[in-house]
Design a protein around this motif. Structure first.
Motif, mmCIF file in Angstrom:
data_model
loop_
_atom_site.group_PDB
_atom_site.id
_atom_site.type_symbol
_atom_site.label_atom_id
_atom_site.label_comp_id
_atom_site.label_asym_id
_atom_site.label_seq_id
_atom_site.Cartn_x
_atom_site.Cartn_y
_atom_site.Cartn_z
ATOM 1 N N GLN A 7 9.537 6.690 6.336
ATOM 2 C CA GLN A 7 8.666 7.866 6.173
ATOM 3 C C GLN A 7 7.244 7.456 5.777
ATOM 4 O OE1 GLN A 7 9.777 10.808 7.120
ATOM 5 N NE2 GLN A 7 11.831 9.971 7.462
ATOM 6 N N LEU A 8 6.734 6.414 6.397
ATOM 7 C CA LEU A 8 5.443 5.839 6.003
ATOM 8 C C LEU A 8 4.306 6.600 6.670
ATOM 9 C CD1 LEU A 8 4.261 3.448 4.342
ATOM 10 C CD2 LEU A 8 4.179 2.170 6.495
ATOM 11 N N SER A 9 3.358 7.065 5.863
ATOM 12 C CA SER A 9 2.219 7.790 6.422
ATOM 13 C C SER A 9 0.949 7.466 5.651
ATOM 14 C CB SER A 9 2.468 9.301 6.408
ATOM 15 O OG SER A 9 2.473 9.797 5.086
ATOM 16 N N LYS A 10 -0.168 7.483 6.397
ATOM 17 C CA LYS A 10 -1.481 7.299 5.798
ATOM 18 C C LYS A 10 -2.510 8.023 6.651
ATOM 19 C CE LYS A 10 -4.654 5.612 3.073
ATOM 20 N NZ LYS A 10 -4.717 6.000 1.631
ATOM 21 N N GLU A 14 -8.854 14.034 8.113
ATOM 22 C CA GLU A 14 -7.966 14.678 9.090
ATOM 23 C C GLU A 14 -7.382 13.685 10.079
ATOM 24 O OE1 GLU A 14 -10.040 17.846 10.958
ATOM 25 O OE2 GLU A 14 -10.239 19.031 9.121
ATOM 26 N N LYS A 15 -7.818 12.449 10.018
ATOM 27 C CA LYS A 15 -7.339 11.426 10.947
ATOM 28 C C LYS A 15 -6.048 10.807 10.440
ATOM 29 C CE LYS A 15 -7.261 8.032 14.000
ATOM 30 N NZ LYS A 15 -6.816 8.247 15.402
ATOM 31 N N VAL A 16 -4.981 10.951 11.201
ATOM 32 C CA VAL A 16 -3.711 10.319 10.873
ATOM 33 C C VAL A 16 -3.756 8.879 11.373
ATOM 34 C CG1 VAL A 16 -1.223 10.334 11.209
ATOM 35 C CG2 VAL A 16 -2.467 12.502 10.990
ATOM 36 N N ALA A 17 -3.703 7.932 10.466
ATOM 37 C CA ALA A 17 -3.783 6.512 10.837
ATOM 38 C C ALA A 17 -2.409 5.911 11.069
ATOM 39 C CB ALA A 17 -4.521 5.728 9.752
ATOM 40 N N VAL A 18 -1.423 6.296 10.259
ATOM 41 C CA VAL A 18 -0.056 5.801 10.390
ATOM 42 C C VAL A 18 0.907 6.940 10.109
ATOM 43 C CG1 VAL A 18 1.716 4.285 9.389
ATOM 44 C CG2 VAL A 18 -0.585 3.396 9.803
ATOM 45 N N ARG A 46 -2.227 -3.396 6.487
ATOM 46 C CA ARG A 46 -2.778 -3.253 5.129
ATOM 47 C C ARG A 46 -1.818 -2.491 4.211
ATOM 48 N NH1 ARG A 46 -7.850 -4.929 4.271
ATOM 49 N NH2 ARG A 46 -9.093 -5.538 6.082
ATOM 50 N N LEU A 47 -1.107 -1.527 4.759
ATOM 51 C CA LEU A 47 -0.086 -0.839 3.963
ATOM 52 C C LEU A 47 1.036 -1.801 3.583
ATOM 53 C CD1 LEU A 47 0.181 2.513 5.963
ATOM 54 C CD2 LEU A 47 -0.703 2.258 3.628
ATOM 55 N N MET A 48 1.454 -2.624 4.529
ATOM 56 C CA MET A 48 2.533 -3.563 4.268
ATOM 57 C C MET A 48 2.139 -4.599 3.223
ATOM 58 S SD MET A 48 3.884 -4.073 8.183
ATOM 59 C CE MET A 48 5.247 -5.139 7.751
ATOM 60 N N LEU A 49 0.858 -4.949 3.193
ATOM 61 C CA LEU A 49 0.372 -5.964 2.254
ATOM 62 C C LEU A 49 -0.155 -5.358 0.958
ATOM 63 C CD1 LEU A 49 -1.486 -8.168 4.883
ATOM 64 C CD2 LEU A 49 0.598 -8.805 3.637
ATOM 65 N N ASP A 50 0.078 -4.081 0.749
ATOM 66 C CA ASP A 50 -0.362 -3.362 -0.452
ATOM 67 C C ASP A 50 -1.880 -3.430 -0.634
ATOM 68 O OD1 ASP A 50 0.243 -1.729 -2.666
ATOM 69 O OD2 ASP A 50 0.131 -3.440 -4.036
ATOM 70 N N LEU A 51 -2.611 -3.483 0.474
ATOM 71 C CA LEU A 51 -4.064 -3.411 0.430
ATOM 72 C C LEU A 51 -4.542 -1.967 0.544
ATOM 73 C CD1 LEU A 51 -4.867 -6.457 2.740
ATOM 74 C CD2 LEU A 51 -4.969 -6.371 0.243
ATOM 75 N N LEU A 52 -3.649 -1.089 0.981
ATOM 76 C CA LEU A 52 -3.867 0.348 0.998
ATOM 77 C C LEU A 52 -2.646 1.021 0.385
ATOM 78 C CD1 LEU A 52 -5.231 1.088 4.598
ATOM 79 C CD2 LEU A 52 -6.517 1.332 2.468
ATOM 80 N N PRO A 108 6.524 -3.656 -1.968
ATOM 81 C CA PRO A 108 5.297 -4.373 -2.323
ATOM 82 C C PRO A 108 4.318 -3.544 -3.156
ATOM 83 C CG PRO A 108 5.323 -3.824 0.018
ATOM 84 C CD PRO A 108 6.688 -3.529 -0.511
ATOM 85 N N ALA A 109 4.471 -2.228 -3.160
ATOM 86 C CA ALA A 109 3.614 -1.395 -3.995
ATOM 87 C C ALA A 109 4.035 -1.409 -5.455
ATOM 88 C CB ALA A 109 3.612 0.043 -3.480
ATOM 89 N N LYS A 110 5.251 -1.949 -5.729
ATOM 90 C CA LYS A 110 5.776 -1.902 -7.095
ATOM 91 C C LYS A 110 6.101 -3.282 -7.663
ATOM 92 C CE LYS A 110 7.836 2.660 -6.402
ATOM 93 N NZ LYS A 110 9.092 3.464 -6.419
#
Length: 279
Positions: A7-10, A14-18, A46-52, A108-110
């Motif tokens: 359920q990954l979203s970013k 208004e722009k859906v990136a992921v 960047r989400l996977m690497l916890d940069l976002l 990776p976020a925790k």
């Protein structure tokens, strides 16, 4: 390393990136991530690497089962490994005696535990450009707690691959990283991502800035690395042929969504990709 996206979203305004409800990547796969500009490839990395920070959902990394004890002196030479599958089997059996704690999934976020098992190069902001190449790579090695390397004479197969990839233009040049060309900075970043032999390697547009010889050397370097370690590798690229040449599976993104998940036995994904991107 196994990877699960749930359920990954970013979004940016208004722009859906992921927007990926579910995606699984198995141990030892080489995933080619492809899509036009703005498809969400770099944002996903960047989400996977916890940069976002994700708006919702999560990324889970499940290691092989043990610490990343793969210093340059400890990895087998290519001649002793029959295939990525056998390499992965060997690594898995090596770690079976370790505690269950080391085999749990990591968010990776925790947690910071994933960092010692992951290598990545997204862009040249990952470099420390006031160091020489040798100083920078030695710094990475010290941070990882690995043995020092003599870059000019080491018989380690990975270092030998680096020297081939460098084409005589990177080591022993007596200049700082900021003085190198864009292509050679790209090579330096890729080598830095690989030097600790991570079980997860993430490279964003690694063929960018490389000349044709460098691109072919990079394909050889990645395939040799996979052959030696059985690592999971994620690569994004706009070069369809190079991507298909090295990937075991290709994931096509559009507007942040997975629209195709293609097996790539015998480069079978190339036909579908060419059909999708034709004008």
């Amino acid at each position: 390393m196994k990877i699960q996206l749930q359920q990954l979203s970013k979004s940016f305004g208004e722009k859906v990136a992921v927007d990926i409800p579910q995606l699984e990547i198995g141990d030892g796969e080489i995933i080619g991530l492809v899509g036009n500009n703005g498809a969400g490839k770099t944002t996903l990395f960047r989400l996977m690497l916890d940069l976002l920070r994700a708006d919702s959902g999560k990324v889970l990394f499940t290691p092989h089962g043990g610490p990343n004890d793969q210093s340059p002196a400890s990895v087998q030479s290519p001649a002793s490994v029959q295939s990525p599958a056998s390499a992965l089997s060997s690594l898995t059996s090596q770690f079976t005696a370790l505690s269950d704690v080391s085999r749990v999934s990591i968010d990776p976020a925790k947690s910071e535990e994933w960092k010692k098992m992951t290598g990545a190069f997204i862009d040249d902001t990952f470099l420390i450009d006031f160091l020489s190449v040798e100083e920078y790579l030695d710094f990475i090695i010290r941070v990882q707690g690995l043995s020092s390397v003599d870059w000019n004479v080491s018989d380690d197969p990975l270092v030998q691959g680096f020297r081939e990839f460098a084409e005589g233009q990177i080591f022993d040049q007596k200049k700082l990283i900021r003085e190198y060309s864009a292509g050679n900075k790209q090579k330096i970043g890729i080598m830095a991502a690989m030097i600790s032999r991570p079980e997860l390697l993430i490279l964003d547009e690694p063929f960018n800035f490389l000349d044709p010889t460098g691109q072919n050397f990079l394909k050889k370097l990645l395939l040799d690395y996979h052959h030696q370690t059985g690592a999971t590798i994620l690569i994004s690229s706009h070069n369809l042929q190079h991507l298909v040449d090295v990937s075991t599976r290709v994931v096509l993104l559009e507007d942040g969504k997975v629209i195709e998940d293609l097996a790539n036995d015998n480069q079978q994904a190339l036909t579908a990709l060419n059909d999708y991107f034709k004008v």
